[in-house]
Write a protein that holds these residues in place. Sequence first.
Motif, short mmCIF file in Angstrom:
data_model
loop_
_atom_site.label_atom_id
_atom_site.label_comp_id
_atom_site.label_asym_id
_atom_site.label_seq_id
_atom_site.Cartn_x
_atom_site.Cartn_y
_atom_site.Cartn_z
N ARG A 11 0.84 -1.06 0.07
CA ARG A 11 0.17 -0.10 -0.01
C ARG A 11 0.78 1.39 -0.03
O ARG A 11 0.14 2.41 -0.25
CB ARG A 11 -0.87 0.01 1.10
N GLU A 38 -4.06 18.04 5.72
CA GLU A 38 -5.22 17.07 5.84
C GLU A 38 -5.97 16.91 4.44
O GLU A 38 -6.36 15.84 4.33
CB GLU A 38 -6.19 17.56 6.96
N ALA A 41 -4.13 15.02 2.15
CA ALA A 41 -4.23 13.70 2.77
C ALA A 41 -5.46 12.80 2.20
O ALA A 41 -5.26 11.90 1.61
CB ALA A 41 -3.98 13.13 3.95
N GLY A 42 -6.44 13.46 2.41
CA GLY A 42 -7.58 13.06 1.81
C GLY A 42 -7.95 12.94 0.57
O GLY A 42 -8.69 11.86 -0.12
N PRO A 45 -5.48 9.37 -1.95
CA PRO A 45 -5.82 9.28 -0.61
C PRO A 45 -4.66 8.41 0.11
O PRO A 45 -4.41 7.44 -0.15
CB PRO A 45 -7.14 8.62 -0.19
N VAL A 46 -4.15 9.08 1.14
CA VAL A 46 -3.30 8.36 2.25
C VAL A 46 -3.95 9.08 3.47
O VAL A 46 -4.33 9.92 3.70
CB VAL A 46 -2.05 8.85 1.77
N SER A 47 -3.09 8.04 4.66
CA SER A 47 -3.03 8.68 5.87
C SER A 47 -2.31 9.86 6.15
O SER A 47 -1.36 9.97 5.53
CB SER A 47 -2.83 7.55 6.96
N LYS A 48 -2.67 10.72 7.03
CA LYS A 48 -1.89 11.73 7.38
C LYS A 48 -0.51 11.28 7.96
O LYS A 48 0.66 12.12 7.53
CB LYS A 48 -2.43 12.68 8.52
N ARG A 49 -0.42 10.13 8.55
CA ARG A 49 0.98 9.57 8.99
C ARG A 49 1.64 9.24 7.60
O ARG A 49 2.82 9.73 7.47
CB ARG A 49 0.92 8.24 9.63
N THR A 50 1.20 8.77 6.61
CA THR A 50 1.94 8.60 5.45
C THR A 50 2.32 9.89 4.70
O THR A 50 3.62 10.13 4.31
CB THR A 50 1.07 7.77 4.43
N TYR A 52 3.04 12.73 6.00
CA TYR A 52 4.25 13.31 6.87
C TYR A 52 5.37 12.44 6.95
O TYR A 52 6.50 12.81 6.97
CB TYR A 52 3.88 13.72 8.30
#
Length: 194
Positions: A11, A38, A41-42, A45-50, A52
Motif C-alpha cells: 500500500r 489534511e 491526505a484526503g 488518498p493516504v493517511s496523515k501519517r503517510t 508526513y
Amino acid sequence: MDVTGDTTPRRGRGARERILAAAARLFAEQGISATGMEQVAGQAPVSKRTLYVHFRSRDELAIAYLQSLVASGKTMESVLIRADLGPRERILHLFDQPVTDASAVRGCPFIDAAAEFPDPRHPIHAYAREQKLRMVRLVTDLVTELGCREPVALAEQLVTLADGAASRAMVLNQADYGRYARAAATTLLDQALA
C-alpha cells in the motif's frame, strides 16, 4: 512475502506520487496557503501519517510540487530548452500558455507561489526566484546565440513580457493573451538583430 522475497507492504508504493498529484490539483485550484495537509491526505488518498513520512511540512510539499512542475516540462520556461526548435522560436513560444487540465487559466505557478509567500527569505519564495533567474539565464543564452546586442538587457525585457502576459492571462482567464506580448517580443528581437 512475494516470490522475490520482498516483504515491503504494497500500500505504500506510489503514495508520494499520489500526494504530489493531489497537491498539484489543490494548489492550482485554491493556492498553497489555502490548502491544508489534511485536505491533501484526503485527496491522495493516504493517511496523515503517510503524508508526513513523505513531506514533513506544507512548505516542503509545495517546493516538491514546484520542482515536479519543472521536471514535467509543463511550465512556460520548459520551451527554452527544447532541442527541436531554434533559438528565436523557443523565445517566441514563451508567450504560448502551457496546456493544463485546469478549467481556469492559472498563469505562472512560480509568480503565484512568490506572491503567496512574499518574504524573500521564505524557502518557497526563494525557489520561485531561482526559477525566474534560471529563465533569464536561458533567454540570455538564446539571444546571445542569435547575436543580439546587449543580451542581458534584452533577456530581461523578454522575460518581463512573458511574466506579464502570463499574469494577465490568469487575471483575464484568457489563455491566448500571450499573443500581444509575442508581437512586442518579435519587435524587440527584430530591432536587436537589425
